[in-house]
Design an enzyme around this catalytic site. Structure first.
Site, PDB file in Angstrom:
ATOM      1  N   CYS A 151       0.815  -1.226   0.000  1.00 39.19           N
ATOM      2  CA  CYS A 151       0.000   0.000   0.000  1.00 39.19           C
ATOM      3  C   CYS A 151       0.850   1.280   0.000  1.00 39.19           C
ATOM      4  O   CYS A 151       0.524   2.245  -0.713  1.00 39.19           O
ATOM      5  CB  CYS A 151      -0.986  -0.012   1.163  1.00 39.19           C
ATOM      6  SG  CYS A 151      -0.382  -0.835   2.640  1.00 39.19           S
ATOM      7  N   HIS A 244      -2.229   6.382   4.030  1.00 38.85           N
ATOM      8  CA  HIS A 244      -0.775   6.386   4.236  1.00 38.85           C
ATOM      9  C   HIS A 244      -0.206   7.685   3.634  1.00 38.85           C
ATOM     10  O   HIS A 244      -0.484   8.016   2.473  1.00 38.85           O
ATOM     11  CB  HIS A 244      -0.124   5.207   3.511  1.00 38.85           C
ATOM     12  CG  HIS A 244      -0.409   3.867   4.132  1.00 38.85           C
ATOM     13  ND1 HIS A 244      -1.048   3.699   5.332  1.00 38.85           N
ATOM     14  CD2 HIS A 244      -0.075   2.604   3.706  1.00 38.85           C
ATOM     15  CE1 HIS A 244      -1.124   2.402   5.613  1.00 38.85           C
ATOM     16  NE2 HIS A 244      -0.545   1.724   4.635  1.00 38.85           N
TER      17      HIS A 244
END
Ligand code: NAP
Length: 357
Positions: A151, A244
């Site tokens: 990710c 993120h």
């Protein structure tokens, strides 16, 4: 496609954080319908609603009523399999489904770096899906495995793609601030993460350091020629729910000004194969001018979680430029990315529209 014609799909690891995101994103999807859910022996045999602890929004009633099956190709018939399996289970199970003729769209790390397995963010490298033919020829499978990246590597690679295309990356320093949902469910204990930063995520830095060169590389014949830049990654877990954030410093073959880099990011729309697909955002990368953006709280839902936000492009005193990027880890960085890969494969005819189990 009419509701009756939608392609049946199975979700492996359906009870986890990414598995649940697949179910949310596929609810009402125009091309796919969740026909089967599967997880470990701990969950198999239970009704899905009982087997999972549902995290976000409403659990779709049709999926709630499904019985969780074991992850066994003999017990699942869907031609398309979205895998949200733990890496400990994916290594054996994903090839078993590919061997049994299923198209496996995987989020696990196990096969990402295999030379004949596509590692795909379709806006960045849709042509890499051409590896499927080589994979089938080498392994004798009628199905295939297509992976999406770690990710944090996904967010970073998307933000760098327009800059690499125009200016050629030479070296990248990246420090991540990764959301707790990236650790799955129930994930990091609250007493470890609340009011805290954990400067270590097991096996994360090596994944970031090796996956981006493959994704930003070129398909030459039946192999990927990796992009020739080096990456230094620092991975940190922070007390953020979703999204993120990565801080980047970069050096290039051809040094751009900050203005040239911002223009490249603003103009980038990615591979034409992706435009107009059901999960494709209007803008895959959004450049934000505000000095204090992107922020996960404010920007993580942009493009229904499929847009990566970039900001603060400026000169760097050690390398050439620095910037900040942020994207949704379980949507763009996992389930949404897999679904977009599957949509590209439907559009290309690799997954037939009439596919049935
Ligand atoms: P998770 O919440 O821990 O879920 C793991 C899932 O795998 C559960 O459904 C679990 O089923 C199943 N499972 C575990 N062992 C199994 C076995 N032996 N046989 C069959 N099923 C088994 O993890 P996650 O965060 O959703 O991550 C899933 C995968 O996606 C991992 O490979 C992860 O590295 C990757 N990924 C995650 C993210 C993210 O942001 N979270 C992003 C990119 C990639 P039970 O409930 O029955 O145990």
């Amino acid at each position: 496609m009419s509701t009756a014609e939608r392609i049946p799909v199975a979700i492996l690891g359906a009870t986890g954080a990414v598995g649940q995101t697949f179910i949310r994103l596929l609810d009402g999807h125009p091309w796919f319908r969740v026909a089967e859910v599967a997880a470990s022996e701990r969950s198999a045999g239970k009704r899905y609603a009982e087997a999972t602890r549902w995290i976000e929004g409403n659990l779709p009633a049709d999926v709630a009523a499904l019985t969780v099956k074991p992850c066994d190709p003999a017990q699942l018939s869907s031609p398309v399999v979205f895998s949200a399996l733990d890496a400990g289970a994916a290594g054996e199970l994903e090839p078993a489904f590919a061997r049994a003729g299923r198209m496996v769209l995987s989020n696990a790390k196990n096969f990402r770096m295999e030379p004949d397995v596509p590692l795909v963010i379709p806006e960045v490298n849709a042509p890499h899906l051409g590896l499927i033919a080589a994979q089938r020829a080498t392994r004798g499978w009628t199905g295939a495995i297509v992976t999406n990246a770690n990710c944090a590597a996904t967010v970073t690679a998307m933000a760098m793609a327009p800059l690499h295309e125009r200016f050629g990356l030479k070296s990248v320093f990246v420090a991540t601030m990764q959301a707790i949902s990236g650790a799955g469910y129930p994930g990091v204990p609250s007493l470890d993460i609340l009011g805290n930063v954990i400067p270590y995520i097991g096996d994360e830095e090596p994944k970031i350091e090796r996956e981006m060169q493959k994704m930003l590389g070129r398909l030459v014949g039946t192999a990927i020629e990796p992009a020739p830049f080096v990456v230094s990654a620092h991975a940190n877990r922070v007390a953020v729910e979703n999204g993120h954030t990565v801080c980047l410093s970069m050096a290039f073959e051809k040094r751009p000004s900050a203005e040239e880099a911002i223009a490249a990011i603003r103009e980038w729309r990615g591979a034409s194969e992706v435009r107009g697909l059901p999960s494709a955002p209007d803008i895959p990368l959004r450049y934000r001018d505000e000095p204090d953006r992107p922020q996960p709280r404010r920007d993580v839902a942009d493009g229904r979680g499929m847009t990566v936000s970039v900001g603060r492009v400026r000169e760097d005193s050690i390398l050439h430029l620095r910037m900040v990027a942020m994207g949704h880890n379980t949507i763009r960085g996992a389930a949404g990315g897999s679904i977009l890969n599957a949509e590209v494969l439907v559009k290309a005819g690799v997954i037939p529209r009439g596919a049935r189990g």
